[in-house]
Scaffold this active site. Sequence first.
Site, PDB file in Angstrom:
ATOM      1  N   GLU A   1      10.356  -2.294  -4.109  1.00 59.41           N
ATOM      2  CA  GLU A   1      10.646  -2.711  -2.728  1.00 59.41           C
ATOM      3  C   GLU A   1      11.473  -3.991  -2.648  1.00 59.41           C
ATOM      4  O   GLU A   1      11.065  -4.996  -2.043  1.00 59.41           O
ATOM      5  CB  GLU A   1       9.341  -2.830  -1.961  1.00 59.41           C
ATOM      6  CG  GLU A   1       8.553  -1.524  -2.004  1.00 59.41           C
ATOM      7  CD  GLU A   1       7.145  -1.620  -1.422  1.00 59.41           C
ATOM      8  OE1 GLU A   1       6.800  -2.653  -0.836  1.00 59.41           O
ATOM      9  OE2 GLU A   1       6.386  -0.638  -1.589  1.00 59.41           O
TER      10      GLU A   1
ATOM     11  N   ASN B   1      12.197   1.100  -7.148  1.00 61.56           N
ATOM     12  CA  ASN B   1      11.335   1.964  -6.344  1.00 61.56           C
ATOM     13  C   ASN B   1      11.314   1.444  -4.912  1.00 61.56           C
ATOM     14  O   ASN B   1      11.070   0.264  -4.678  1.00 61.56           O
ATOM     15  CB  ASN B   1       9.917   1.929  -6.952  1.00 61.56           C
ATOM     16  CG  ASN B   1       8.988   2.964  -6.344  1.00 61.56           C
ATOM     17  OD1 ASN B   1       9.341   4.123  -6.202  1.00 61.56           O
ATOM     18  ND2 ASN B   1       7.789   2.513  -5.965  1.00 61.56           N
TER      19      ASN B   1
ATOM     20  N   HIS C   1       6.302   7.892   1.529  1.00 59.17           N
ATOM     21  CA  HIS C   1       5.120   7.715   2.400  1.00 59.17           C
ATOM     22  C   HIS C   1       5.495   8.196   3.798  1.00 59.17           C
ATOM     23  O   HIS C   1       6.179   7.491   4.558  1.00 59.17           O
ATOM     24  CB  HIS C   1       4.688   6.242   2.450  1.00 59.17           C
ATOM     25  CG  HIS C   1       4.140   5.740   1.153  1.00 59.17           C
ATOM     26  ND1 HIS C   1       2.986   6.263   0.571  1.00 59.17           N
ATOM     27  CD2 HIS C   1       4.569   4.779   0.316  1.00 59.17           C
ATOM     28  CE1 HIS C   1       2.733   5.633  -0.560  1.00 59.17           C
ATOM     29  NE2 HIS C   1       3.694   4.730  -0.747  1.00 59.17           N
TER      30      HIS C   1
ATOM     31  N   GLU D   1       5.633   8.292  -4.602  1.00 56.66           N
ATOM     32  CA  GLU D   1       4.376   7.904  -3.927  1.00 56.66           C
ATOM     33  C   GLU D   1       4.114   8.817  -2.715  1.00 56.66           C
ATOM     34  O   GLU D   1       3.744   8.372  -1.638  1.00 56.66           O
ATOM     35  CB  GLU D   1       4.431   6.433  -3.480  1.00 56.66           C
ATOM     36  CG  GLU D   1       4.731   5.455  -4.593  1.00 56.66           C
ATOM     37  CD  GLU D   1       4.673   4.008  -4.175  1.00 56.66           C
ATOM     38  OE1 GLU D   1       4.164   3.726  -3.076  1.00 56.66           O
ATOM     39  OE2 GLU D   1       5.127   3.127  -4.921  1.00 56.66           O
TER      40      GLU D   1
ATOM     41  N   ASP E   1       2.819  10.888   0.198  1.00 54.20           N
ATOM     42  CA  ASP E   1       1.660  11.251   1.000  1.00 54.20           C
ATOM     43  C   ASP E   1       2.168  11.501   2.424  1.00 54.20           C
ATOM     44  O   ASP E   1       3.231  11.025   2.808  1.00 54.20           O
ATOM     45  CB  ASP E   1       0.521  10.216   0.964  1.00 54.20           C
ATOM     46  CG  ASP E   1       0.958   8.776   1.214  1.00 54.20           C
ATOM     47  OD1 ASP E   1       0.306   7.861   0.665  1.00 54.20           O
ATOM     48  OD2 ASP E   1       1.939   8.551   1.954  1.00 54.20           O
TER      49      ASP E   1
HETATM   50  O1  G3I Z   1      -9.329  -5.581  -6.319  1.00 58.55           O
HETATM   51  C1  G3I Z   1      -9.840  -6.108  -5.094  1.00 58.55           C
HETATM   52  C2  G3I Z   1     -11.358  -6.152  -5.146  1.00 58.55           C
HETATM   53  O2  G3I Z   1     -11.766  -7.052  -6.175  1.00 58.55           O
HETATM   54  C3  G3I Z   1     -11.895  -6.609  -3.801  1.00 58.55           C
HETATM   55  O3  G3I Z   1     -13.309  -6.537  -3.808  1.00 58.55           O
HETATM   56  C4  G3I Z   1     -11.353  -5.715  -2.689  1.00 58.55           C
HETATM   57  C5  G3I Z   1     -11.792  -6.231  -1.353  1.00 58.55           C
HETATM   58  O4  G3I Z   1     -11.155  -5.460  -0.369  1.00 58.55           O
HETATM   59  O5  G3I Z   1      -9.888  -5.709  -2.714  1.00 58.55           O
HETATM   60  C6  G3I Z   1      -9.405  -5.223  -3.948  1.00 58.55           C
HETATM   61  O6  G3I Z   1      -7.996  -5.260  -3.909  1.00 58.55           O
HETATM   62  C7  G3I Z   1      -7.401  -4.205  -3.133  1.00 58.55           C
HETATM   63  C8  G3I Z   1      -6.431  -3.442  -4.031  1.00 58.55           C
HETATM   64  O7  G3I Z   1      -5.716  -2.433  -3.273  1.00 58.55           O
HETATM   65  C9  G3I Z   1      -7.158  -2.734  -5.187  1.00 58.55           C
HETATM   66  O8  G3I Z   1      -8.052  -1.815  -4.663  1.00 58.55           O
HETATM   67  C10 G3I Z   1      -6.604  -4.847  -2.003  1.00 58.55           C
HETATM   68  O9  G3I Z   1      -7.528  -5.426  -1.096  1.00 58.55           O
HETATM   69  C11 G3I Z   1      -5.768  -3.790  -1.284  1.00 58.55           C
HETATM   70  O10 G3I Z   1      -4.914  -4.421  -0.356  1.00 58.55           O
HETATM   71  C12 G3I Z   1      -4.896  -3.053  -2.284  1.00 58.55           C
HETATM   72  O11 G3I Z   1      -4.176  -2.036  -1.592  1.00 58.55           O
HETATM   73  C13 G3I Z   1      -3.156  -1.431  -2.364  1.00 58.55           C
HETATM   74  C14 G3I Z   1      -1.798  -1.764  -1.752  1.00 58.55           C
HETATM   75  O12 G3I Z   1      -0.754  -1.108  -2.503  1.00 58.55           O
HETATM   76  C15 G3I Z   1      -1.551  -3.244  -1.762  1.00 58.55           C
HETATM   77  O13 G3I Z   1      -0.305  -3.501  -1.125  1.00 58.55           O
HETATM   78  C16 G3I Z   1      -3.345   0.076  -2.322  1.00 58.55           C
HETATM   79  O14 G3I Z   1      -4.553   0.431  -2.982  1.00 58.55           O
HETATM   80  C17 G3I Z   1      -2.182   0.780  -3.010  1.00 58.55           C
HETATM   81  O15 G3I Z   1      -2.269   2.205  -2.832  1.00 58.55           O
HETATM   82  C18 G3I Z   1      -0.857   0.316  -2.410  1.00 58.55           C
HETATM   83  O16 G3I Z   1       0.177   0.917  -3.138  1.00 58.55           O
HETATM   84  C19 G3I Z   1       1.519   0.504  -2.776  1.00 58.55           C
HETATM   85  C20 G3I Z   1       2.375   0.680  -3.994  1.00 58.55           C
HETATM   86  O17 G3I Z   1       1.861  -0.090  -5.049  1.00 58.55           O
HETATM   87  C21 G3I Z   1       3.822   0.319  -3.674  1.00 58.55           C
HETATM   88  N1  G3I Z   1       4.322   1.125  -2.559  1.00 58.55           N
HETATM   89  C22 G3I Z   1       3.515   0.994  -1.356  1.00 58.55           C
HETATM   90  C23 G3I Z   1       2.073   1.400  -1.643  1.00 58.55           C
HETATM   91  C24 G3I Z   1       1.272   1.271  -0.398  1.00 58.55           C
HETATM   92  O18 G3I Z   1       1.240  -0.056   0.013  1.00 58.55           O
END
Ligand code: G3I
Length: 354
Positions: A159, A201, A237, A265, A267
């Site tokens: 991004e 990406n 997405h 990615e 969905d």
């Molecule tokens: O790891 C912590 C955990 O320790 C904590 O307890 C918990 C509390 O909410 O948060 C956890 O971190 C989360 C992380 O995912 C791992 O699960 C974050 O809050 C959460 O914001 C994060 O979201 C991810 C997101 O990227 C972040 O921007 C999504 O799972 C993930 O699917 C998403 O993927 C991105 C791609 O990498 C890039 N393209 C866009 C896509 C969607 O944003």
Amino acid sequence: MALAVLAGCAVVFVVAAALAVALPEDGEPEGGPPALAAVHGLDLGVAVAVEPLLRDGGYRDVVTGNYTSVTAENTMKWDAVQPERGGFDWSGPDAVMDFAEAEGLDVRGHTLLWHNQLPAWLERGSFDPPELRRIMREHIGALVGRYQGRVEAWDVVNEPFVDEGAALRENLWYGVLGEDYIAEALWAAHEVDPEARLYINEFGIEGGGAKADALYALAEDLVDRGVPLHGIGFQGHFVHGQVPEDLASTMRRFTDLGLEVAVTELDVRVPEPVTEAELDAQAGEYRRVVESCLDVPGCVGVTVWGVDDGHSWIPEWFPGYTSATPFDEDHRPKPALEGIVEALSRRPTPPSSG
Ligand code: G3I
């Protein structure tokens, strides 16, 4: 020369063997999604999370029964890999790599440089260009180096453009190193793993437009300069009912540069309450995306972002939307999986001669 000819014959044999396995008399491939994808030489991937991968057999079964490739959804990002400067946590990445290799699945590495999910020491730090360059090269050297030769492709820069529009995102890397941070990161990754396919990406480029034009100009410049950029990831997405019709033509612009492309990615989020009719229409959207990839020589794969609706990022990030993946929260296949299978059940395009 002889070795090259032998190698060529071996490749033809492997493709023919795959075709033979899944191509009956009428030429229409049969079998499950992995066998069908293999007939087309396509990677069919899914993003996986470590915790369910290690603890949920049903989750693992969806992955091994339906996909040929995995992407680490979060565990290879900077905040998980290097939470403290110089302190690496390989437990998550190793778990994904070990699972993939035990199951014969390819791996897409995600992601090296991004503006999100940076650890505090990096995000809040103040670094001059030489020090940030050193930090970047150390991280890429450690992560790409640890899995050298085992990761098929890396999302080296994720991004790089602003959400809406054609300007480069003023992220940490851009602000300190300037626009050429992108080329520097690609060179750094290539030096560590010359075999890995290196990607930029992006989202919001799938149907063309200003962002796609800006990414095309960046890619064209990098290719012209001989920078080791090999592919463009179209994240995919999508919102139900808004899947672009011109995904294939947008992809072709980049493959015409000599790059490969992939949907990285995918969905398709559906507004609640979700109806059976909407799930059937979503199946058609999944089918169309896979068909678009099959229609574009140089499109090497389609990866779905999330194993099932219960582990999808969508409900947290888009309240009121759900049901974005091909499996429901109980790991049951939805019509979207049939859409993928329908697309893959068409006769394979003969490999181009020469
Ligand atoms: O790891 C912590 C955990 O320790 C904590 O307890 C918990 C509390 O909410 O948060 C956890 O971190 C989360 C992380 O995912 C791992 O699960 C974050 O809050 C959460 O914001 C994060 O979201 C991810 C997101 O990227 C972040 O921007 C999504 O799972 C993930 O699917 C998403 O993927 C991105 C791609 O990498 C890039 N393209 C866009 C896509 C969607 O944003």
